[in-house]
Design a protein around this motif. Structure first.
Motif, mmCIF file in Angstrom:
data_model
loop_
_atom_site.group_PDB
_atom_site.id
_atom_site.type_symbol
_atom_site.label_atom_id
_atom_site.label_comp_id
_atom_site.label_asym_id
_atom_site.label_seq_id
_atom_site.Cartn_x
_atom_site.Cartn_y
_atom_site.Cartn_z
ATOM 1 N N ALA A 1 0.836 -1.211 0.000
ATOM 2 C CA ALA A 1 0.000 0.000 0.000
ATOM 3 C C ALA A 1 0.864 1.252 0.000
ATOM 4 C CB ALA A 1 -0.924 -0.013 1.217
ATOM 5 N N ILE A 2 1.954 1.224 0.774
ATOM 6 C CA ILE A 2 2.871 2.370 0.806
ATOM 7 C C ILE A 2 3.495 2.576 -0.570
ATOM 8 C CG2 ILE A 2 5.063 3.191 1.747
ATOM 9 C CD1 ILE A 2 4.294 1.684 4.361
ATOM 10 N N ASP A 3 3.938 1.485 -1.173
ATOM 11 C CA ASP A 3 4.562 1.581 -2.495
ATOM 12 C C ASP A 3 3.588 2.150 -3.526
ATOM 13 O OD1 ASP A 3 6.687 1.248 -4.350
ATOM 14 O OD2 ASP A 3 5.810 -0.639 -5.022
ATOM 15 N N ARG A 4 2.307 1.764 -3.424
ATOM 16 C CA ARG A 4 1.311 2.294 -4.366
ATOM 17 C C ARG A 4 1.177 3.800 -4.240
ATOM 18 N NH1 ARG A 4 -1.554 -2.489 -3.342
ATOM 19 N NH2 ARG A 4 -2.789 -1.494 -1.688
ATOM 20 N N VAL A 5 1.230 4.319 -3.013
ATOM 21 C CA VAL A 5 1.142 5.771 -2.814
ATOM 22 C C VAL A 5 2.318 6.467 -3.496
ATOM 23 C CG1 VAL A 5 1.177 7.638 -1.116
ATOM 24 C CG2 VAL A 5 -0.179 5.580 -0.685
ATOM 25 N N ARG B 1 4.113 5.308 -5.974
ATOM 26 C CA ARG B 1 3.998 5.147 -7.427
ATOM 27 C C ARG B 1 2.970 6.107 -8.012
ATOM 28 N NH1 ARG B 1 6.469 0.546 -9.553
ATOM 29 N NH2 ARG B 1 7.223 -0.957 -7.987
ATOM 30 N N GLU B 2 1.847 6.269 -7.321
ATOM 31 C CA GLU B 2 0.786 7.133 -7.847
ATOM 32 C C GLU B 2 1.143 8.610 -7.726
ATOM 33 O OE1 GLU B 2 -2.934 6.257 -6.035
ATOM 34 O OE2 GLU B 2 -2.952 4.152 -6.686
ATOM 35 N N LEU B 3 1.459 9.055 -6.505
ATOM 36 C CA LEU B 3 1.661 10.488 -6.280
ATOM 37 C C LEU B 3 3.021 10.965 -6.777
ATOM 38 C CD1 LEU B 3 0.057 10.875 -2.739
ATOM 39 C CD2 LEU B 3 -1.028 10.727 -4.989
ATOM 40 N N GLY B 4 4.065 10.236 -6.411
ATOM 41 C CA GLY B 4 5.409 10.654 -6.818
ATOM 42 C C GLY B 4 5.765 10.258 -8.225
ATOM 43 N N GLY B 5 5.182 9.148 -8.713
ATOM 44 C CA GLY B 5 5.499 8.670 -10.055
ATOM 45 C C GLY B 5 4.499 9.104 -11.088
ATOM 46 N N GLN B 6 3.253 8.634 -10.958
ATOM 47 C CA GLN B 6 2.240 8.907 -11.973
ATOM 48 C C GLN B 6 1.921 10.385 -12.105
ATOM 49 O OE1 GLN B 6 -1.243 6.509 -11.356
ATOM 50 N NE2 GLN B 6 -2.453 7.572 -12.911
#
Length: 484
Positions: A404-408, A410-415
């Protein structure tokens, strides 16, 4: 909170409501491709890239059009930038265009800027521009004089509604060409007569010539997005005359509103002076990428609100680099723990997952407030600090929580922000050690130079050169590279 945009057309923040539910049509003025792009261009196009990314993240289906200007953008001397560049390099104008169009997209790709859906070239839309000019003549908004066609600003009462300038207050020569044949000093060229030796010219009802810069954008924007579309982006320095003229000729030609929201980006400065090729105070994107990571350049741009100016300095770039490095180290640690966590994924720690919401909400609230990337970055860094505290606590962490942390990230910092890649290579210990040692050595050398101990400073530089490390003294500070 609904997405709020600052609209330069109304000079206020407004709720964003696209013409068509769930779909956005957006146009951004692209580069004039006569030389390599510099980091002033990076500020504009990274800022616009984050707008595009966030709208898509929010679920909008977006059509993004960004033109390539390859004719008609004149210098104050009246000379076409492309023609001048072709003479400089002794190549055909379209050869120059091909070279620097490729260069521009290489730079944007390196910076992680998502390519537009359509990249129309001005020279490929000459027939449409001629038809528009004919229509403006028929409607009485334009007039022809000896092969030149001008738009009559006095025929369009709303001229100046974007920039706030009134026709009667415009001074002759204020960013518009003064010619005796004009009916009003602010009238602008829709079509320019070209002499026989002018290589960029096309046949028209008014003789051989080429289009004006402003008509190109109006034609290309409406061709691919419709007579009225949602967002027009670009650099704030072009609000007058370029954007103002776009509106006038488009609305005169179609009878419909042009762009509904105007998002304009402030300039990049060096010591308070706008970065530009004409002033010689520019750093190309290619050279910047030799000094800093692409994520650091993006983070530097996003550290200031897009509407404001941003002053370039080596110190600011190094601070951005350090900030990105801290984020990346946190993400690496999370992903390393995730790889080590036992399978299957299992359930997440629901109490911690609930703790993620305030960080995500702070980030989204910042982005919904006219794409406030400095606040969004701050929320992302605060989230990373919270994650680091958890990782350092020694408490067991479930695989689901780590995912879940990694998804955050990936979404906010990456996407959205584009500063956290999907794949992060492990940092090389030798590379980090070399970076640290070189910072120390250059600091010592700079102390020698400040004390005017030139022989010691030169000796240190020479010893580094013997080891294959080249030091260059630049206005923004010394930089080093390994000799290739």
């Amino acid at each position: 909170m609904a997405l709020q945009l600052y609209n330069y057309l109304t000079r206020q923040k407004e709720p964003f409501k696209p013409l068509e539910r769930g779909r956005v049509r957006m146009y951004v003025c692209g580069p004039t491709v006569y030389d390599h792009a510099h980091i002033g261009h990076a500020k504009l196009y990274v800022a616009m890239d984050v707008v595009v990314r966030y709208l898509r993240y929010r679920g909008y289906k977006l059509r993004y059009v960004q033109n390539i200007t390859d004719v008609g953008h004149l210098l104050d001397t009246g000379e076409d930038r492309i023609v001048k560049g072709s003479r400089r390099e002794r190549v055909e104008p379209m050869e120059l265009v091909e070279t620097y169009t490729r260069s521009y997209f290489e730079d944007m790709d390196a910076l992680g800027v998502i390519r537009p859906d359509i990249s129309p070239r001005a020279s490929c839309h000459i027939p449409e521009q001629i038809e528009w000019i004919k229509s403006l003549l028929e409607k009485g908004y334009a007039y022809e004089v000896d092969g030149n066609v001008y738009f009559s600003v006095e025929k369009f009462p709303e001229y100046g509604k974007l920039s706030g300038r009134r026709v009667e207050e415009l001074e002759p020569g204020a960013r518009v060409e003064v010619r005796e044949e004009k009916r009003h000093p602010a009238d602008f060229a829709l079509w320019k007569r070209a002499e026989p030796e002018h290589i960029l010219r096309w046949p028209s009802p008014w003789g051989w010539g080429y289009p004006g810069w402003h008509i190109e954008c109006s034609v290309m924007a409406t061709k691919y997005l419709g007579e009225t579309f949602d967002i027009h982006g670009g650099g704030l320095e072009n609000i007058f005359p370029h954007n103002e003229c776009e509106i006038a000729q488009a609305e005169a030609a179609t009878g419909e509103p042009f762009a509904r929201y105007w998002i304009l980006v402030g300039s990049l400065t060096v010591d308070g002076v706008k970065m530009s090729k004409s002033l010689g105070n520019f750093l190309t994107i290619k050279d910047a990428l030799k000094l800093y990571s692409s994520e650091a350049i993006r983070a530097f741009v996003l550290s200031a609100h897009y509407r404001g100016p941003l002053d370039y300095s080596r110190e600011a770039m190094l601070a951005a680099e350090q900030g990105v490095r801290r984020l990346h180290n946190t993400v690496r640690a999370v992903r390393a723990r995730l790889r080590e966590a036992p399978s299957p994924e299992g359930t997440a720690d629901l109490s911690y997952i609930a703790d993620l919401d305030p960080y995500r909400e702070a980030f989204l609230e910042a982005m919904d407030d006219d794409f406030n990337t400095p606040r969004a970055l701050a929320a992302l860094h605060e989230f990373a600090r919270s994650v680091n505290r958890m990782l350092d606590s020694g408490q067991p962490i479930s695989r689901g929580t780590l995912a879940a942390i990694d998804r955050v990230f990936r979404e906010l910092g990456g996407q959205v922000l584009g500063i956290i890649p999907d794949r992060l290579e492990p940092p090389g210990v030798a590379a980090e050690l070399l970076d640290g040692l070189m910072d120390i050595i250059l600091g010592i050398r700079q102390a020698y130079r400040t004390a005017k101990e030139w022989e010691r400073a030169d000796a240190l530089r020479d010893r580094l050169a013997e080891l294959g490390i080249v030091v260059e003294d630049r206005p923004e500070g010394p930089v080093w590279r390994l000799e290739s």
